[in-house]
Enzyme design. Structure first.
Site, PDB file in Angstrom:
ATOM      1  N   PHE A 248     -16.945  -4.904  -1.862  1.00 52.30           N
ATOM      2  CA  PHE A 248     -16.326  -4.252  -0.704  1.00 52.30           C
ATOM      3  C   PHE A 248     -15.051  -3.545  -1.131  1.00 52.30           C
ATOM      4  CE2 PHE A 248     -13.171  -4.333   2.754  1.00 52.30           C
ATOM      5  CZ  PHE A 248     -13.801  -3.455   3.633  1.00 52.30           C
TER       6      PHE A 248
ATOM      7  N   LEU B 123     -13.736  -8.263  -3.449  1.00 50.95           N
ATOM      8  CA  LEU B 123     -12.959  -7.579  -2.426  1.00 50.95           C
ATOM      9  C   LEU B 123     -11.842  -6.766  -3.068  1.00 50.95           C
ATOM     10  CD1 LEU B 123     -12.500 -10.419   0.243  1.00 50.95           C
ATOM     11  CD2 LEU B 123     -14.186  -8.577   0.268  1.00 50.95           C
ATOM     12  N   GLU B 124     -11.822  -5.477  -2.773  1.00 51.64           N
ATOM     13  CA  GLU B 124     -10.704  -4.612  -3.178  1.00 51.64           C
ATOM     14  C   GLU B 124     -10.113  -4.057  -1.886  1.00 51.64           C
ATOM     15  OE1 GLU B 124      -8.411  -1.910  -3.419  1.00 51.64           O
ATOM     16  OE2 GLU B 124     -10.020  -0.568  -4.058  1.00 51.64           O
ATOM     17  N   LEU B 125      -8.920  -4.567  -1.519  1.00 45.69           N
ATOM     18  CA  LEU B 125      -8.404  -4.375  -0.172  1.00 45.69           C
ATOM     19  C   LEU B 125      -7.138  -3.532  -0.119  1.00 45.69           C
ATOM     20  CD1 LEU B 125      -8.935  -8.042   1.079  1.00 45.69           C
ATOM     21  CD2 LEU B 125     -10.531  -6.124   1.152  1.00 45.69           C
ATOM     22  N   GLY B 126      -6.897  -2.726  -1.104  1.00 42.64           N
ATOM     23  CA  GLY B 126      -5.746  -1.837  -1.027  1.00 42.64           C
ATOM     24  C   GLY B 126      -4.466  -2.497  -1.498  1.00 42.64           C
TER      25      GLY B 126
END
Length: 620
Positions: free
Chosen positions: A301, A324-327
């Protein structure tokens, strides 16, 4: 023909070997050339063609969607498709820079999503049997198409996102080619069985880890780089032997459809099932049929923290692994005595690349007080000179407009950004330039936000703590290195960072103190142009990694296999004292305790004593 060696002569012609030796040599050379040619043909890229969409041509025209209707990609009543179905949802696609209507696309529902997943499952069965040479050929063919059609690819990405062609070339094409090259050159090495060390007890065993395909994996990706965000997880999944289901943002459905069409055409040209790649186009509510599917074996994601939490929770239904790569809220620390003129261009690119819509973009500049005024002035002056617009508008008098920054993806956050800026200024921050949406003189519905520079920002203010994802830079000053580290680490995020300074060793020492996943020293984002490195963060920037060996292996099942080195000589046997049924617990304990002491004792005297215990226990 006679050959002399020392005092010994041998006449090949007399024995009938005069022509045999050169013929044999020619035969060997010929076989070598055939093998070399076969391998060259096997590795050669397969050319294929996908017609470019008419929407990127200089004479293309379309209805314009007025700004109030751009708050959502829901169906515009005036733009219903010819085969409209009232019971289905639709996605309206438009160019954020010009407001041109691109297409109205039927969104996937539960049935169509499940059908696409099953197609990917079926196609993966044969694909998993392919060797790395076959997978490399697909990657080479993709790379050839991208290099040969880079103008088309850049224009498609720019048309759907409003970005400039230069931003598309750097953020879409360059990094995608870099990843393709890495997979071609290093993917097999990373995924080949890896021998592991054994120990004293297991000296007669060999151990290896085999990296097997998971099956069908999913990639739920953001809108800021539609080509790269779709292709990057797709390429890794295919090279690892998986099929992939891509769920793109509804904001870039039009361009992602084209890029997935290219990938399918590539697979078909190489002789493989195009169903290996599936694209799901839907709103967030329907994405649950991907995230909770029992057939999806991994989820990558790329997106916001809030959505990442939902996906992580959905994945627990079937214990699906998630990356997860969330900024982030990436800082750039400028150390004392830094030659700022040398690095100002790199810093500007880090701030305003893709109109600031970049997860590893520089959002905060931390500069020593001795250079604060100079840095603030330089960035403000340059920001005021930036030109906003669209590089895909019709040429005027034969000239293509010179544009530095493109549009924002939409205007949903414009009011929020203005409120954050006004709150910061009311608490003492200095707004030097920008701070407002920018009305373009001839793109009346274009979604542009002025390049914004804000100084004297409180590190604890909301604007300094929240990811902005916009062409806005905050400039803060510090007095000591410890204070700089505290400010840099003082947000909930920990994705990337930059450190600039005249002493590289000192920069490295500071970099090690930053709580994040990646740091570039005297540069910006070079940790992503090296695809041998893992990409990802910590804290609220997510977990797991894509990119590099870590990312590629995360799309596999690492299976440990142990076997005998010399099965004809030695294999595992159970001593009688440990054999079922156990004859004596005390005797068995003496043996196993002696074995542990003999193998792991800290000196030889102790080891010999335990060896005697073990021998005596086995004799009884």
């Amino acid at each position: 023909m006679s050959y002399a060696y020392d005092d010994y002569d041998y006449d090949y012609e007399e024995d009938g070997y005069g022509f045999a030796v050169p013929l044999l040599m020619c035969l060997i050379a010929g076989v070598g050339l055939v093998v070399h040619r076969f391998r060259a043909i096997q590795n050669r890229a397969i050319p294929f063609r996908v017609a470019p969409p008419e929407h990127i041509g200089p004479t293309w025209d379309a209805p314009k969607i007025e700004s109030p209707n751009l708050q959502s990609h829901e169906l515009d009543p005036d733009l219903r498709p010819p085969q409209y179905a009232a019971e289905r949802r639709y996605i309206t696609c438009f160019d954020p820079a010009t407001s041109y209507h691109l297409d109205t696309i039927m969104a996937d529902d539960q049935a169509s999503i499940e059908d696409k997943i099953h197609k990917a499952l079926a196609a993966q069965v044969e694909w998993a049997k392919t060797d790395f040479a076959a997978r490399r050929r697909v990657m080479r063919s993709l790379k050839k198409w991208l290099v040969d059609n880079q103008t088309t690819a850049a224009k498609v990405a720019a048309r759907d996102t409003g970005k400039t062609l230069l931003d598309a070339a750097l953020g879409e094409i360059l990094v995608t080619c870099t990843k393709l090259d890495w997979l071609i050159n290093h993917g097999e090495r990373v995924l080949s069985p890896e021998a592991r060390y054994s120990n004293f007890l297991m000296f007669y065993k060999s151990a290896a880890v085999h990296f097997e395909p998971l099956g069908t994996v999913a990639a739920i990706v953001s809108w800021n780089y539609p080509l790269h965000n779709a292709w990057s997880p797709m390429m890794a999944a295919l090279f690892a032997g998986n099929s992939v289901v891509i769920k793109c943002s509804e904001k870039v459905v039009w361009s992602t459809q084209y890029f997935v069409q290219v990938a399918k055409a590539c697979l078909e040209a190489c002789g493989y099932n195009p169903d290996l790649v599936q694209l799901v186009c839907c709103y967030a509510q329907e994405a649950v049929h991907v995230t909770k599917s029992p057939f999806i074996r991994h989820i990558t994601f790329i997106g916001s923290e809030n959505i990442g939490r939902i996906i992580a929770a959905d994945a627990t239904t079937h214990l699906t692994p998630v990356t997860l790569e969330l900024g982030g809220k990436d800082p750039a620390i400028i150390m004392p005595a830094t030659p700022i003129e040398q690095y100002i261009s790199i810093i500007m690119r880090g701030i305003f690349q893709n109109a600031g819509q970049n997860c590893i973009g520089i959002e905060r500049i931390l500069v020593h007080s001795s250079q604060y005024d100079r840095v603030f002035k330089l960035i403000s002056e340059r920001a005021q000179q930036l030109r906003l617009g669209c590089t895909l508008t019709r040429p005027t008098d034969g000239l293509i407009p010179v544009v530095d920054c493109g549009a924002m993806i939409d205007n949903e956050r414009f009011d929020h950004l203005r409120n954050l800026i006004e709150a910061a200024v009311s608490h003492g921050a200095v707004l030097e330039t920008g701070g407002q949406p920018w009305p373009h003189p001839y793109l009346e519905h274009g979604l542009f936000f002025s390049p914004t520079v804000i100084g004297n920002v409180d590190p604890n203010s909301q604007i300094a703590q929240e990811e902005l994802f916009a062409p806005i830079i905050l400039v803060m000053q510090y007095e000591t290195e410890e204070e700089a580290v505290e400010i840099a680490n003082g947000t909930r995020y920990g994705l990337g960072a930059s450190v600039f300074g005249p002493d590289q060793e000192r920069c490295e020492r500071l970099a090690k103190k930053l709580r994040c996943g990646m740091v570039a020293i005297n540069d910006f984002a070079t940790f992503y142009t090296n695809q041998d490195l893992p990409f990802g963060g910590t804290k609220m920037s997510g977990y797991g990694r894509f990119g590099g060996p870590e990312g590629l292996r995360s799309l596999t099942n690492p299976k440990a296999i142990v076997m005998d080195r010399w099965p004809w000589l030695i294999q595992t046997s159970i001593p009688q004292v440990l054999d079922y049924p156990i004859r004596s617990v005390s005797q068995s304990w003496e043996f196993i305790s002696g074995l542990i002491g003999f193998v792991y004792g800290d000196n030889w005297r102790m080891r010999i004593r335990h060896l005697i215990r073990m021998i005596n226990a086995n004799r009884r």
